[in-house]
Design a protein around this motif. Structure first.
Motif, PDB file in Angstrom:
ATOM      1  N   PHE A  33      51.005   0.729  22.060  1.00  0.00           N
ATOM      2  CA  PHE A  33      51.389  -0.677  22.201  1.00  0.00           C
ATOM      3  C   PHE A  33      52.167  -1.088  20.958  1.00  0.00           C
ATOM      4  O   PHE A  33      51.602  -1.232  19.875  1.00  0.00           O
ATOM      5  CB  PHE A  33      50.152  -1.569  22.364  1.00  0.00           C
ATOM      6  CG  PHE A  33      50.469  -3.047  22.376  1.00  0.00           C
ATOM      7  CD1 PHE A  33      51.027  -3.635  23.504  1.00  0.00           C
ATOM      8  CD2 PHE A  33      50.216  -3.843  21.273  1.00  0.00           C
ATOM      9  CE1 PHE A  33      51.330  -4.993  23.515  1.00  0.00           C
ATOM     10  CE2 PHE A  33      50.516  -5.208  21.279  1.00  0.00           C
ATOM     11  CZ  PHE A  33      51.070  -5.779  22.409  1.00  0.00           C
ATOM     12  N   LYS A  38      46.163   1.907  21.498  1.00  0.00           N
ATOM     13  CA  LYS A  38      45.905   1.291  22.799  1.00  0.00           C
ATOM     14  C   LYS A  38      44.947   2.166  23.601  1.00  0.00           C
ATOM     15  O   LYS A  38      45.108   3.384  23.668  1.00  0.00           O
ATOM     16  CB  LYS A  38      47.204   1.107  23.583  1.00  0.00           C
ATOM     17  CG  LYS A  38      47.000   0.574  24.999  1.00  0.00           C
ATOM     18  CD  LYS A  38      48.314   0.528  25.769  1.00  0.00           C
ATOM     19  CE  LYS A  38      48.097   0.182  27.218  1.00  0.00           C
ATOM     20  NZ  LYS A  38      49.352   0.200  27.994  1.00  0.00           N
ATOM     21  N   ALA A  58      44.370  -3.336  23.357  1.00  0.00           N
ATOM     22  CA  ALA A  58      45.399  -2.908  22.411  1.00  0.00           C
ATOM     23  C   ALA A  58      45.298  -3.683  21.102  1.00  0.00           C
ATOM     24  O   ALA A  58      44.724  -4.779  21.031  1.00  0.00           O
ATOM     25  CB  ALA A  58      46.788  -3.091  23.014  1.00  0.00           C
TER      26      ALA A  58
END
Length: 316
Positions: A33, A38, A58
């Motif tokens: 992310f 994430k 995330a």
């Protein structure tokens, strides 16, 4: 001969278990992310076991004065069908982009505090599979579809004073509260426990200690234990809007549904729940603060426990 048969039976059972879908799978990306960590947590539907809800957690980071965020956050969830090797997207969403944990708004503040709205920065965070802590070494490289029974994360963060209306400049913001969040993903959904410990006296206008950004693919109708059935027509209205603590949202066309339940440590009997029926989502809110702003004092604590359980009835 009996021993040979027993060995064959054990081998058969083991093979069958290996082929069966697991309750949960974790995919982890070190740069998933915006170049940061994430997790995608695929939680099996307990009734229709081929389907999974892929919850995305995330690391968000934006240290600009306007946003001031550094935290892990549940962002969205898509619905998948597992083919035994990979997760295949169905095209349906369970949670839309937005806030799905908790926020509050101080009186005269220009924005909400916490979560998607920012002014929240982590102190520490830990991730667990089947209640076993994932070590730094395990999180140093990505992995795909690692099976388990459940996934959870626990984050401690500081919540900073959000600028007030009319303030033209902003010095280094004061720490207004401490936030401890524990979210557990299992059994067709997730549970989010939030505790806010106040460090400054203040006046809070809105305390959304329970929020769920339910996708429109889930929301065609809704009701509570005491309300009538409402049609979700994307009109921008509030639907349900009662003092209950359980809401039911479902979509006959997609065969999808969710039950949302919450409990607060204060004002639980008078906290208002509603669905904000807009274009992008059927967003569930429950407000700990009732009709008038609430005074809080340093040392006081707010806590909430919110549970969501999704369901696929196989009619897709």
């Amino acid at each position: 001969m009996a021993q040979i048969i027993l060995i064959l039976l054990l081998a058969f059972n083991f093979a069958s278990e290996e082929k069966s879908n697991k309750a949960c799978y974790i995919t982890y990306e070190t740069k998933g992310f915006e170049g940061r960590k994430k997790f995608t947590v695929y939680v099996q539907d307990t009734g229709n076991t081929a389907y999974y809800y892929g919850f995305e957690i995330a690391h968000e980071l934006d240290t600009s004065a306007l946003v001031n965020t550094d935290q892990f956050r549940l962002q969205r969830a898509n619905i998948y069908r597992f083919n035994g090797v990979a997760m295949e997207a169905t095209g349906l969403k369970a949670l839309a982009n937005g806030e799905s944990e908790c926020v509050y708004r101080s009186k005269d503040a220009i924005d909400f505090t916490g979560g998607w709205h920012g002014d929240e920065k982590l102190v520490d965070v830990a991730f667990y599979m089947d209640e076993k802590l994932l070590s730094g070494e395990e999180l140093s490289s990505s992995f795909n579809l690692r099976p388990c029974r459940e996934f959870s994360y626990r984050q401690t963060s500081k919540m900073f004073r959000t600028a007030r209306e009319g303030e033209t400049s902003k010095l280094k913001p004061a720490i207004e509260a401490r936030h401890v969040k524990r979210s557990v993903f299992r059994n067709s959904g997730y549970e989010s426990q939030n505790k806010i410990s106040w460090e400054l006296n203040g006046t809070i206008a809105i305390g959304y200690m329970s929020i769920s950004c339910i996708a429109t693919d889930i929301g065609e109708f809704c009701q509570s234990d005491t309300s009538e059935v409402y049609t979700l027509d994307r009109s921008g209205d509030r639907k349900i809007n009662d003092m209950g603590n359980t809401a039911y949202v479902w979509n006959k066309s997609n065969g999808t549904s969710v039950v949302v339940g919450s409990e607060f440590n204060i004002n639980n009997d008078v906290a208002i729940q509603f669905i904000w029926d807009v274009t992008n989502y059927s967003k569930y809110y429950r407000n700990l603060v009732n009709d008038t702003p609430m005074e809080v004092k340093a040392g006081e604590t707010w806590s909430s426990d919110t549970q969501l359980k999704f369901k696929m009835d196989g009619s897709m």
